[in-house]
Scaffold this motif. Structure first.
Motif, PDB file in Angstrom:
ATOM      1  N   GLN A  17      32.400  39.855  44.731  1.00  0.00           N
ATOM      2  CA  GLN A  17      32.805  41.051  43.992  1.00  0.00           C
ATOM      3  C   GLN A  17      32.783  42.283  44.886  1.00  0.00           C
ATOM      4  O   GLN A  17      33.701  43.117  44.864  1.00  0.00           O
ATOM      5  CB  GLN A  17      31.877  41.259  42.793  1.00  0.00           C
ATOM      6  CG  GLN A  17      32.153  42.507  41.975  1.00  0.00           C
ATOM      7  CD  GLN A  17      31.149  42.677  40.845  1.00  0.00           C
ATOM      8  OE1 GLN A  17      30.463  41.731  40.465  1.00  0.00           O
ATOM      9  NE2 GLN A  17      31.073  43.884  40.304  1.00  0.00           N
ATOM     10  N   GLY A  66      35.201  33.834  32.988  1.00  0.00           N
ATOM     11  CA  GLY A  66      35.880  33.684  34.262  1.00  0.00           C
ATOM     12  C   GLY A  66      36.594  32.348  34.364  1.00  0.00           C
ATOM     13  O   GLY A  66      35.960  31.292  34.222  1.00  0.00           O
ATOM     14  N   ASN A  91      37.766  32.753  39.585  1.00  0.00           N
ATOM     15  CA  ASN A  91      37.027  33.942  39.133  1.00  0.00           C
ATOM     16  C   ASN A  91      35.593  33.599  38.747  1.00  0.00           C
ATOM     17  O   ASN A  91      34.693  34.430  38.857  1.00  0.00           O
ATOM     18  CB  ASN A  91      37.737  34.599  37.954  1.00  0.00           C
ATOM     19  CG  ASN A  91      39.016  35.303  38.358  1.00  0.00           C
ATOM     20  OD1 ASN A  91      39.215  35.611  39.531  1.00  0.00           O
ATOM     21  ND2 ASN A  91      39.901  35.551  37.404  1.00  0.00           N
ATOM     22  N   TYR A 142      31.197  38.270  37.458  1.00  0.00           N
ATOM     23  CA  TYR A 142      32.588  38.679  37.244  1.00  0.00           C
ATOM     24  C   TYR A 142      32.772  39.204  35.828  1.00  0.00           C
ATOM     25  O   TYR A 142      32.183  38.696  34.871  1.00  0.00           O
ATOM     26  CB  TYR A 142      33.505  37.480  37.471  1.00  0.00           C
ATOM     27  CG  TYR A 142      34.940  37.690  37.059  1.00  0.00           C
ATOM     28  CD1 TYR A 142      35.818  38.401  37.881  1.00  0.00           C
ATOM     29  CD2 TYR A 142      35.436  37.173  35.863  1.00  0.00           C
ATOM     30  CE1 TYR A 142      37.141  38.590  37.513  1.00  0.00           C
ATOM     31  CE2 TYR A 142      36.761  37.357  35.488  1.00  0.00           C
ATOM     32  CZ  TYR A 142      37.601  38.071  36.305  1.00  0.00           C
ATOM     33  OH  TYR A 142      38.915  38.249  35.936  1.00  0.00           O
ATOM     34  N   TYR A 174      42.619  40.562  35.222  1.00  0.00           N
ATOM     35  CA  TYR A 174      42.146  39.387  34.501  1.00  0.00           C
ATOM     36  C   TYR A 174      43.159  38.260  34.677  1.00  0.00           C
ATOM     37  O   TYR A 174      44.292  38.483  35.110  1.00  0.00           O
ATOM     38  CB  TYR A 174      41.942  39.699  33.013  1.00  0.00           C
ATOM     39  CG  TYR A 174      43.192  40.132  32.273  1.00  0.00           C
ATOM     40  CD1 TYR A 174      44.010  39.205  31.649  1.00  0.00           C
ATOM     41  CD2 TYR A 174      43.547  41.475  32.215  1.00  0.00           C
ATOM     42  CE1 TYR A 174      45.154  39.603  30.974  1.00  0.00           C
ATOM     43  CE2 TYR A 174      44.686  41.887  31.548  1.00  0.00           C
ATOM     44  CZ  TYR A 174      45.492  40.940  30.928  1.00  0.00           C
ATOM     45  OH  TYR A 174      46.627  41.334  30.271  1.00  0.00           O
TER      46      TYR A 174
END
Length: 596
Positions: A73, A367, A371, A377, A384
């Motif tokens: 991230q 996620g 992701n 996340y 998204y």
């Protein structure tokens, strides 16, 4: 303004104030894990939205430390900022203290807001600078003053837990704390941790999203109890409640002046990890300081009978909501037209329908695919993914209810997955169930037990860069101590023995950057088992009852004991959850919890 423009603006202020280095933490005035928007100064100057980071900068360079949960991230969110990511715990990466020792040189000045740096870290930095001949400034909030359109301090209502909800009244709790003070030969106790204050006073608020706490300080002597609150939140009901409880009400902004003037007869007891550097310096001006863990933290962690009864009811109903979500995802959702945001909204909506719902216990993490490899996340508008009938969806979610706080993670298989993923999925499930099923002698801490979760993964050369479990509050913070499940030795870190009545999350995982993330999380309760000549044996019992997706399990990757545990757990899930489902859902659950 861009992040770089904000940093350059701050650099201009540093030059005018004679400051060479500026340090920012992620904390508020109370060392909180999560903070209200007013305190997100470090986020404003980095763009990094994770909740654990340190930023340090000089006139030319900027560096940010964060832990393994946020590496992926942070790389994304720091892009273009010129801030260098310092990966905590990685080989060759200095700690913040080591960096300060090596880079802040004789004659230079380092600045931080002393209200947002905990006293333990503040003292360490102060000691380093003293040895190197550098200077420290910690009064004021220079970075915050430059923040345009900064949100104000929160002004949210405070509400009171009845004795029927808390299981112990405020006077009884205060007396227990005074007994702990007497054992330490201290005549006063400074408490700044918001969840500890909420527990001690049997009051709750909403000054931090998803955390039912309120901005406050508490100062306790053997004869008096002072509670510092903002005037805007004090109602007649609060005044009357505190007066009946022999608590003296003070203004929140009076706290530092009060501490500076106070003179103890013996010593002021406090926990440096939960008190700001500025508060410590003021308290130490006229008093001996006794640094001990807050007694309230351990008291809060050991749930009483009333709390446990209510928590069990809350987690059952919460498990029903997650099971209904799993049914919807597996049977009704149009996967090609469903996004991560849709999934979060769906499970949040199911929780909101439950009796006694207050709010989420943290923003839902949904996620899909790669992701999910980012442990924290959060899908947002403009960033998204849409699901597909393949791969997996990880959903980490929880709720705040009038009967308790919940936290649960499941990873759902949406279609074909590789054998490698099934291996990872199966071993994660085995680790979670192994912890919950382990028996141990009283005296064990989380460092003794963490191996139960990691062994199935370590056997195949995989690890996860976080702890295995954390305490969970009662209508309070979803993360609390002092107990935890973690393997790594950290010098000076406190460890807590597991006590009967403690609850802890149990959440091993696998996170493969660019590919997939898997986490399976239950909340479990520590209980007593048999006692014999070898001592008191302890164990755990499940509080969470949600199916583990059998589409991700290959029995060939499990030991016979793992299969036995999985089948037993699924039998319990069906028994406890099926009565709350309609006929179609119950029939599906029967298949979803079948023996393998």
């Amino acid at each position: 303004m861009t992040v770089l423009e904000r940093i350059n603006c701050l650099r201009g202020k540093m030059i005018s104030e004679g400051i060479d280095w500026y340090l920012m933490t992620s904390d508020d005035f109370h060392s909180s894990e999560y903070v209200s928007d007013f305190f997100k100064v470090r986020e404003y100057y980095t763009g990094f939205t994770g909740d654990n980071a340190y930023l340090i900068l000089n006139k030319e360079k900027a560096y940010m430390w964060t832990d393994g949960r946020f590496f992926i991230q942070a790389e994304i969110e720091l892009a273009g900022s010129t801030i260098e990511l310092m990966r905590m715990g990685e080989e060759g990466v200095p700690t913040l203290s080591e960096f300060i020792k090596d880079n802040v040189v004789n004659g230079q000045t380092l600045y931080f807001d002393g209200r947002t740096v905990d006293s333990g870290l503040g003292e360490k930095i102060s000691g380093i600078l003293e040895k190197t001949g550098a200077n420290l400034k910690y009064e004021g909030d220079l970075a915050g003053e430059l923040w345009t359109n900064r949100p104000g301090l929160p002004v949210e209502p405070i509400w009171i837990l009845s004795d029927e909800m808390s299981g112990e009244n405020i006077i009884s709790k205060i007396n227990r704390v005074r007994e702990a003070m007497a054992k330490e030969d201290a005549d006063s106790f400074l408490l700044a941790k918001l969840d500890d204050i909420a527990w001690l006073t049997n009051m709750r608020g909403n000054d931090i999203e998803c955390n039912p706490v309120f901005l406050s300080y508490l100062f306790l002597t053997q004869k008096e109890c002072f509670l510092f609150l903002r005037d805007e939140v004090v109602t007649d009901e609060i005044k009357n409640y505190l007066e009946k409880s022999n608590v003296i009400l003070k203004r929140y902004d009076e706290f530092f002046e009060f501490i500076e003037a106070y003179k103890a007869g013996k010593a002021v007891m406090l926990d440096k990890s939960g008190v700001s550097f500025r508060a410590l310096k003021l308290a130490a001006g006229n008093n001996e300081i006794k640094n001990v863990p807050n007694p309230t933290t351990l008291m809060k962690a050991v749930k009483n009978v009333v709390e446990l009864e209510r928590l069990k009811e809350a987690t059952i109903m919460d498990s029903v909501a997650v099971t209904k979500f799993m049914y919807w995802l597996k049977n009704e959702a149009d996967l090609s037209n469903t996004s991560e945001l849709d999934c979060a909204a769906k499970i949040d909506g199911l929780r909101k329908e439950l009796p006694g719902y207050i709010e989420l216990s943290f923003p839902t993490i949904a996620g899909y695919g790669a992701n999910a490899a980012m442990m924290h996340y959060e899908a947002k508008e403009g960033n998204y993914a849409y699901l597909k009938p393949e791969g997996m969806l990880l959903v980490d979610s929880g709720g705040q209810y009038e009967k308790g706080t919940t936290d649960v993670t499941r990873t759902f298989v949406l279609g074909p997955v590789s054998e490698e993923i099934k291996l990872h999925f199966s071993r994660v499930a085995a680790g979670m169930l192994a912890v919950a099923d382990t028996k141990f002698l009283y005296g064990c801490t989380g460092r003794n037990l963490d191996i139960m979760a990691r062994e199935p993964l370590w056997e195949i050369g995989i690890d996860y860069k976080c702890g295995t479990g954390h305490g969970v509050g009662y209508i309070l913070n979803v993360h609390e101590g002092p107990h935890s499940l973690r393997w790594k030795y950290v010098k000076g870190a406190e460890e807590a023995v597991f006590e009967e009545g403690m609850i802890v999350s149990d959440e091993p995982g696998v996170y493969i950057e660019g590919s997939h993330g898997i986490r399976t999380e239950n909340v479990i309760l520590c209980t007593k088992r048999e006692k014999n000549g070898d001592g008191q044996f302890m164990g755990f019992e499940h509080l969470t009852f949600v199916p583990i997706d059998l589409d991700g399990i290959n029995p060939e990757y499990l030991e016979p004991k793992d299969i036995k545990r999985l089948n037993k757990y699924h039998a319990d899930v069906y028994e406890k959850i099926s009565p709350y489902l309609d006929a179609k859902e119950a029939e599906w659950l029967k298949e979803a919890t079948r023996a393998i």
